[in-house]
Design a protein around this motif. Structure first.
Motif, PDB file in Angstrom:
ATOM      1  N   LEU A 153       0.832  -1.205   0.000  1.00 22.27           N
ATOM      2  CA  LEU A 153       0.000   0.000   0.000  1.00 22.27           C
ATOM      3  C   LEU A 153       0.869   1.258   0.000  1.00 22.27           C
ATOM      4  O   LEU A 153       0.587   2.217  -0.727  1.00 22.27           O
ATOM      5  CB  LEU A 153      -0.937  -0.002   1.208  1.00 22.27           C
ATOM      6  N   SER A 154       1.935   1.258   0.801  1.00 19.82           N
ATOM      7  CA  SER A 154       2.841   2.413   0.838  1.00 19.82           C
ATOM      8  C   SER A 154       3.459   2.662  -0.528  1.00 19.82           C
ATOM      9  O   SER A 154       3.564   3.811  -0.986  1.00 19.82           O
ATOM     10  CB  SER A 154       3.951   2.193   1.876  1.00 19.82           C
ATOM     11  N   GLU A 155       3.865   1.598  -1.194  1.00 20.19           N
ATOM     12  CA  GLU A 155       4.487   1.738  -2.509  1.00 20.19           C
ATOM     13  C   GLU A 155       3.501   2.272  -3.544  1.00 20.19           C
ATOM     14  O   GLU A 155       3.850   3.133  -4.356  1.00 20.19           O
ATOM     15  CB  GLU A 155       5.065   0.394  -2.943  1.00 20.19           C
ATOM     16  N   ARG A 156       2.256   1.789  -3.500  1.00 21.89           N
ATOM     17  CA  ARG A 156       1.253   2.298  -4.433  1.00 21.89           C
ATOM     18  C   ARG A 156       0.978   3.777  -4.168  1.00 21.89           C
ATOM     19  O   ARG A 156       0.814   4.574  -5.107  1.00 21.89           O
ATOM     20  CB  ARG A 156      -0.044   1.494  -4.318  1.00 21.89           C
ATOM     21  N   PHE A 157       0.934   4.145  -2.888  1.00 23.67           N
ATOM     22  CA  PHE A 157       0.716   5.537  -2.526  1.00 23.67           C
ATOM     23  C   PHE A 157       1.840   6.419  -3.056  1.00 23.67           C
ATOM     24  O   PHE A 157       1.597   7.469  -3.681  1.00 23.67           O
ATOM     25  CB  PHE A 157       0.597   5.666  -1.002  1.00 23.67           C
ATOM     26  N   LEU A 158       3.085   6.008  -2.829  1.00 28.46           N
ATOM     27  CA  LEU A 158       4.229   6.818  -3.263  1.00 28.46           C
ATOM     28  C   LEU A 158       4.276   6.930  -4.778  1.00 28.46           C
ATOM     29  O   LEU A 158       4.535   8.003  -5.334  1.00 28.46           O
ATOM     30  CB  LEU A 158       5.517   6.213  -2.711  1.00 28.46           C
ATOM     31  N   MET A 159       4.037   5.828  -5.483  1.00 34.70           N
ATOM     32  CA  MET A 159       4.110   5.859  -6.948  1.00 34.70           C
ATOM     33  C   MET A 159       3.002   6.732  -7.537  1.00 34.70           C
ATOM     34  O   MET A 159       3.192   7.385  -8.568  1.00 34.70           O
ATOM     35  CB  MET A 159       4.035   4.448  -7.516  1.00 34.70           C
TER      36      MET A 159
END
Length: 320
Positions: A311-317
């Motif tokens: 989820l963090s990675e999707r948010f950052l991207m």
């Protein structure tokens, strides 16, 4: 809106239950960190344990040094590999946890390597000065200096335009406080496009969940968090002034944020209260609550951690 089923103990997966019990047993067998000089407590924690595992240091990390009010500030840099090495999608300024007392910029290299390679970001972690030797505003000044460099000459130096910021525990506190300083002192409210805030410590006057937690240690207990706050403040400041406890700040004009926290975290209320105020300020974002997750549960491999990291990675991207 929160899903109240998340607070049902029956929703906690067996792996998370097992991990939490291992952490409790490990910490019960360890000496009280406040029974010894701080240097000894740091040395003990640096050896690693079930509760505070030593993560592998990155072989590709490098150091950039910027100037701050208190002197040079080191930034530990992990760059993406492959095509993103030539033109990164953005940069992620990370601020480590540890109660402002423990830890360092190298303690989460595997997390930052994953963000670098999955998101195509240059990841930078701030080696800020630690309390109690360096109380407020030392750590905040160092993070502010790092953010100003990244939002200024750092963009060209790293060949990036999209900037994000984040951290765990007191790192989330320092990330929010840094955004507030950029807005209030430098007229840069949106220098960073978003904030990834994991189980932040946002009220040093202590929220109800911290006060009610008690003596049992599941990573932290009430006494630990109170001791951390005492070291950061050095007994000299109002614990609920906005620059000390960003929960009480005017939050208008800040970027979207992802708030993450586990239900077995003494700092649960800090995230619930801050995320509500963030939303009320019109900043946008998302709040993720993980059943049974302990404080900074992402340091322990498992299904809960994988969900949170994805989820963090999707948010950052999405911000790049």
């Amino acid at each position: 809106m929160l899903d109240h089923a998340l607070f049902d103990p029956a929703t906690i997966d067996p792996e998370t239950r097992r991990l939490n019990e291992e952490i409790r047993k490990d910490q019960a067998s360890q000496p009280d960190p406040w029974s010894m000089p701080i240097a000894e407590a740091r040395a003990l924690r640096s050896k690693g344990s079930i509760a505070f595992p030593r993560l592998k240091r990155s072989a590709r990390a490098e150091t950039i040094t910027v100037e701050g009010p208190g002197g040079p500030v080191a930034l530990r840099v992990i760059r993406p590999q492959g095509k993103a090495a030539e033109k990164p999608r953005g940069a992620y300024l990370h601020i480590h946890g540890g109660g402002w007392v423990f830890g360092g910029a190298d303690q989460q290299d595997p997390w930052l390597e994953r963000i670098a390679d999955t998101c195509g970001f240059v990841c930078l972690s701030v080696e800020y000065r630690l309390a109690p030797e360096h109380p407020y505003p030392a750590a905040l000044e160092d993070c502010e200096a790092a953010a100003l460099w990244l939002a200024g000459p750092g963009r060209a130096s790293l060949n990036v335009s999209s900037l994000t910021i984040g951290g765990e525990s007191v790192g989330a506190h320092l990330a929010v406080s840094t955004l507030l300083r950029l807005r209030d002192h430098h007229d840069q409210p949106r220098a960073f496009r978003g904030a990834n805030l994991n189980c932040g410590f946002f009220d040093l006057g202590l929220t109800p969940s911290v006060r009610a937690w008690g003596e049992e240690r599941l990573v932290n207990n009430t006494r630990d968090l109170e001791t951390f706050a005492n070291g950061f403040c050095a007994g000299k400041v109002d614990r609920r002034q906005p620059e000390i406890s960003p929960l009480y700040a005017d939050l208008k004009g800040l970027p979207p944020a992802l708030f993450s926290v586990g239900t077995a975290d003494a700092l649960l209320d800090d995230t619930l209260y801050m995320s509500a105020r963030w939303a009320a300020a019109g900043n946008g974002g998302h709040t993720a609550i993980y059943p049974g997750g302990c404080h900074v549960f992402i340091r322990y491999p498992g299904p809960l951690t994988e969900r949170a990291q994805e989820l963090s990675e999707r948010f950052l991207m999405a911000l790049a």
